[in-house]
Design a protein around this motif. Sequence first.
Motif, PDB file in Angstrom:
ATOM      1  N   ILE A  52      35.017  52.960  38.322  1.00  0.00           N
ATOM      2  CA  ILE A  52      35.260  51.857  37.474  1.00  0.00           C
ATOM      3  C   ILE A  52      34.131  51.321  36.503  1.00  0.00           C
ATOM      4  N   SER A  53      34.758  50.799  35.335  1.00  0.00           N
ATOM      5  CA  SER A  53      34.757  51.144  33.924  1.00  0.00           C
ATOM      6  C   SER A  53      34.046  49.546  34.181  1.00  0.00           C
ATOM      7  N   ALA A  54      34.059  48.592  35.008  1.00  0.00           N
ATOM      8  CA  ALA A  54      33.118  47.019  34.279  1.00  0.00           C
ATOM      9  C   ALA A  54      33.163  46.145  35.787  1.00  0.00           C
ATOM     10  N   MET A  55      32.104  45.751  35.979  1.00  0.00           N
ATOM     11  CA  MET A  55      32.302  45.069  37.174  1.00  0.00           C
ATOM     12  C   MET A  55      31.340  43.653  37.038  1.00  0.00           C
ATOM     13  N   ALA A  78      24.825  33.182  51.942  1.00  0.00           N
ATOM     14  CA  ALA A  78      25.974  33.664  52.055  1.00  0.00           C
ATOM     15  C   ALA A  78      25.862  33.844  50.217  1.00  0.00           C
ATOM     16  N   LEU A  79      26.774  34.412  50.136  1.00  0.00           N
ATOM     17  CA  LEU A  79      27.272  34.453  48.725  1.00  0.00           C
ATOM     18  C   LEU A  79      28.569  33.322  47.817  1.00  0.00           C
ATOM     19  N   ARG A  80      27.720  33.298  46.245  1.00  0.00           N
ATOM     20  CA  ARG A  80      28.548  32.495  45.621  1.00  0.00           C
ATOM     21  C   ARG A  80      29.317  32.576  45.042  1.00  0.00           C
ATOM     22  N   THR A  81      29.101  34.144  44.494  1.00  0.00           N
ATOM     23  CA  THR A  81      29.664  34.536  43.479  1.00  0.00           C
ATOM     24  C   THR A  81      31.193  36.054  44.564  1.00  0.00           C
ATOM     25  N   SER A  82      32.140  36.157  43.675  1.00  0.00           N
ATOM     26  CA  SER A  82      31.672  37.539  44.285  1.00  0.00           C
ATOM     27  C   SER A  82      32.124  38.913  42.732  1.00  0.00           C
ATOM     28  N   ILE A  83      32.489  39.687  43.253  1.00  0.00           N
ATOM     29  CA  ILE A  83      32.576  40.682  42.465  1.00  0.00           C
ATOM     30  C   ILE A  83      34.243  40.935  41.965  1.00  0.00           C
ATOM     31  N   LEU A  84      33.974  41.062  40.270  1.00  0.00           N
ATOM     32  CA  LEU A  84      35.464  41.597  39.985  1.00  0.00           C
ATOM     33  C   LEU A  84      35.239  42.710  40.000  1.00  0.00           C
ATOM     34  N   PHE A  85      35.995  43.735  40.712  1.00  0.00           N
ATOM     35  CA  PHE A  85      35.589  44.980  39.952  1.00  0.00           C
ATOM     36  C   PHE A  85      36.572  45.947  38.173  1.00  0.00           C
ATOM     37  N   PHE A 111      18.932  55.557  35.406  1.00  0.00           N
ATOM     38  CA  PHE A 111      19.482  55.118  36.165  1.00  0.00           C
ATOM     39  C   PHE A 111      18.817  53.628  36.064  1.00  0.00           C
ATOM     40  N   ASP A 112      17.519  54.041  36.054  1.00  0.00           N
ATOM     41  CA  ASP A 112      16.566  52.442  36.380  1.00  0.00           C
ATOM     42  C   ASP A 112      16.671  51.639  34.995  1.00  0.00           C
ATOM     43  N   GLU A 113      16.902  51.942  34.323  1.00  0.00           N
ATOM     44  CA  GLU A 113      16.093  51.470  32.948  1.00  0.00           C
ATOM     45  C   GLU A 113      18.423  50.288  32.792  1.00  0.00           C
ATOM     46  N   LYS A 114      19.352  51.015  33.464  1.00  0.00           N
ATOM     47  CA  LYS A 114      20.703  50.650  33.290  1.00  0.00           C
ATOM     48  C   LYS A 114      20.197  49.653  34.178  1.00  0.00           C
ATOM     49  N   ILE A 115      20.023  49.897  35.323  1.00  0.00           N
ATOM     50  CA  ILE A 115      19.464  48.805  36.338  1.00  0.00           C
ATOM     51  C   ILE A 115      19.274  47.459  36.049  1.00  0.00           C
ATOM     52  N   LEU A 116      17.754  47.344  35.102  1.00  0.00           N
ATOM     53  CA  LEU A 116      16.779  46.507  35.004  1.00  0.00           C
ATOM     54  C   LEU A 116      18.179  45.980  33.911  1.00  0.00           C
ATOM     55  N   MET A 137      23.510  41.629  45.055  1.00  0.00           N
ATOM     56  CA  MET A 137      25.399  42.136  45.065  1.00  0.00           C
ATOM     57  C   MET A 137      25.246  42.255  43.766  1.00  0.00           C
ATOM     58  N   GLY A 138      25.105  41.777  42.396  1.00  0.00           N
ATOM     59  CA  GLY A 138      25.680  42.268  41.534  1.00  0.00           C
ATOM     60  C   GLY A 138      24.855  43.345  41.246  1.00  0.00           C
ATOM     61  N   THR A 139      23.500  43.491  41.189  1.00  0.00           N
ATOM     62  CA  THR A 139      22.843  44.597  41.159  1.00  0.00           C
ATOM     63  C   THR A 139      23.079  45.675  42.174  1.00  0.00           C
ATOM     64  N   GLN A 140      23.871  45.846  42.938  1.00  0.00           N
ATOM     65  CA  GLN A 140      24.723  46.920  44.320  1.00  0.00           C
ATOM     66  C   GLN A 140      26.101  47.032  43.008  1.00  0.00           C
ATOM     67  N   ALA A 141      26.594  46.800  42.668  1.00  0.00           N
ATOM     68  CA  ALA A 141      27.465  46.637  42.132  1.00  0.00           C
ATOM     69  C   ALA A 141      27.004  47.157  40.729  1.00  0.00           C
ATOM     70  N   GLU A 142      26.570  47.806  39.871  1.00  0.00           N
ATOM     71  CA  GLU A 142      25.695  47.580  38.931  1.00  0.00           C
ATOM     72  C   GLU A 142      25.918  49.704  39.654  1.00  0.00           C
ATOM     73  N   ALA A 143      24.886  48.895  40.695  1.00  0.00           N
ATOM     74  CA  ALA A 143      24.921  50.821  40.711  1.00  0.00           C
ATOM     75  C   ALA A 143      25.927  51.668  41.188  1.00  0.00           C
ATOM     76  N   LEU A 144      26.809  51.325  41.978  1.00  0.00           N
ATOM     77  CA  LEU A 144      27.975  51.045  42.334  1.00  0.00           C
ATOM     78  C   LEU A 144      28.810  51.865  40.960  1.00  0.00           C
TER      79      LEU A 144
END
Length: 649
Positions: free
Chosen positions: A346-349, A367-374, A393-398, A416-423
């Motif tokens: 995954i190069s970007a989300m 509910a989610l108002r956004t979707s994630i584009l992988f 990892f922590d610095e990138k997530i913050l 959800m956006g934070t989870q996406a970055e972790a993945l």
Amino acid sequence: MKEQYKEFIGEKEAQGYKGMHLHRMVAVVMGSGKNRKYYEPTQEMIEAYKKAEEDLRDQWDELVAKELVPIQQIPLGEKTKEPMLKGITHFYQLFNARQLLVHAKLVELIRETYNEVLKEELDKGKDRKEATEYAKAISTYLTLFLGKVIGYNSAFTRWNKPKGTIAHTFDLHAYRWIWDYGEFDMIPKKGGADWALVNMLKALKGIVKRIKDSNSQVEIIYGDAEKTTQRYRDLDIIFIDPPYYGAVQHGELSDYFYVWFRLILKDIYPEAYQFLEVPKSEEAVYNEVRWKRLAEKRYEEKLKRIFKNMRYSLADDGLLLIWFAHKAGEAWIKTVKALLDAGYSISAMWSVRSEYEHGLHIAGKAALRTSILFVCRKRQGEGAWLPDVMRDFDEKILKRIEELEGYGLFGPDLVMGTQAEALRIVSGGWPVKDPSGERTPEQILDEALNRAVGIVINHTLRKVAPHITNVDAPTKFYALAYSLGYGDIIDYDDARRIALALGTTEGDPVEEIVIKHNIGKFQKVDVDGKKTKAVKLYNAFERDEKSLEEDLMINVLHRAVRALEDGESIDKVAAILAKGGHYICEVAKALYEVIPEETKNKNLQREKLRLKDILVGICNVGLHEIAIEKIEEAKEQKRLDEFIKVRKE
């Protein structure tokens, strides 16, 4: 009531009546906007509807013979169970009698239009192939117009009182039973049929506008996503939407339209309408009704095959773009693992706002108002070691959290956006190898999600309610559940991550923070058609006296809320609040701000109102501080009395 409804439909069907419901006309709406008025239906209007019931009974056999109404049985599924409980077993029963007559007439007229257009084009001198293609196009768009009509004209619509309009049958992505449905007036200009046609033409013009200057050949392919791309090589982009795990049962919901469309298009597109209902055997979806205990495994394996075949069709520098929107970590892990195992990184989300803010299925909910584009590419590396992947990892997530907040994301969307970055981070080193050999790939993904959610939760806590960072864990859990948008019913997976972020490491973290302190309970809930474990948080009025004995901040506030509701004096309520200490009003303010304005839970509404009363009538004038001083003075006097007593002895 369900049994009564079922018996009523059964009795009427036995008498030859179709489209029968336990209903009565209660209002007729005239005009729109500021000119909208409600009238009591006249006897003539009521009799007109009764005549439609009689007409349908008399014409039913003819309509069936001409294939103008769908008579297929509704298949049992995740989303079709609700109408079946009320005896609605066939698709035509989703409509009332007048709606069925109107829709049948539209089907007949659209069919006749095909033949008329074909004749007109041939009379103009066009060859049969060209004339046929034009007639097919006209019939196709008119069928979509029919879809617009039946989407807003069924016994499963909802009357939107604030707007004074009929809401779509699938506003909630389900066959949801509604007691006060609306019916289109099809005849007048700007009425139901005219409105639907204008909307269809608007969409068609928008499509034409976007592709008219394109030099590319547009090709539409019908088939299984696992196989349709196999004919291609070196594709630049493949863009897919869904899958959504089990969030939306597209096959089951599509049946509603398919059975009507088939009446018109089965001879025009025989390859697409050869079945009586939507083919679902190869659908990429989590569905326990269809696949029982194999549902999870089948979903993951199906996705993996789809992604592998698409990888084969992509150019080496090609992109696979996937829309995804789901709160549950389990759905993330299954979908992303299938993607990574198929050979992608995954190069970007990107978080993209995809839902109308006041849509019925999201308004006032977690509910989610956004979707994630992988954004995915073919993976080139051979994997990496876990310590290397998790470095910084922590610095990138913050950093990503701050970016997402800058885009206006909050609550479930921020999580959800934070989870996406972790993945995304983990995918860069896939397959990730654990030096200890103790973690499976799923566990590595799960731990990355846990860690990322912990970071966003602590960040949110410091930002939204900095004064409660040092209060007890149950109170923080209660505040976070609402500030993150989950509300009083939280999927266990989400609850566990919140509890872990609060520092609980022994046993079941939810058990330790929520259950043992009596602020909530475990219960089974229906999530995306699946019975799953969840946590139900108690509001102030759902708790018994025993559960409020422990001096937690949340308990103090709930005792004060209940006392105020029971009519106790302000001084007594202030004395209760004083037991929470100097920061009790900061906690009260934090809770007031995070409990949603729009909620159907009346007890929760009362809690929010009483919190407001506490803030205005007690906190703002410092009555709790006076009560605290009295408590401290009493304690000091007690210590002094004990000292004097000892000295005298």
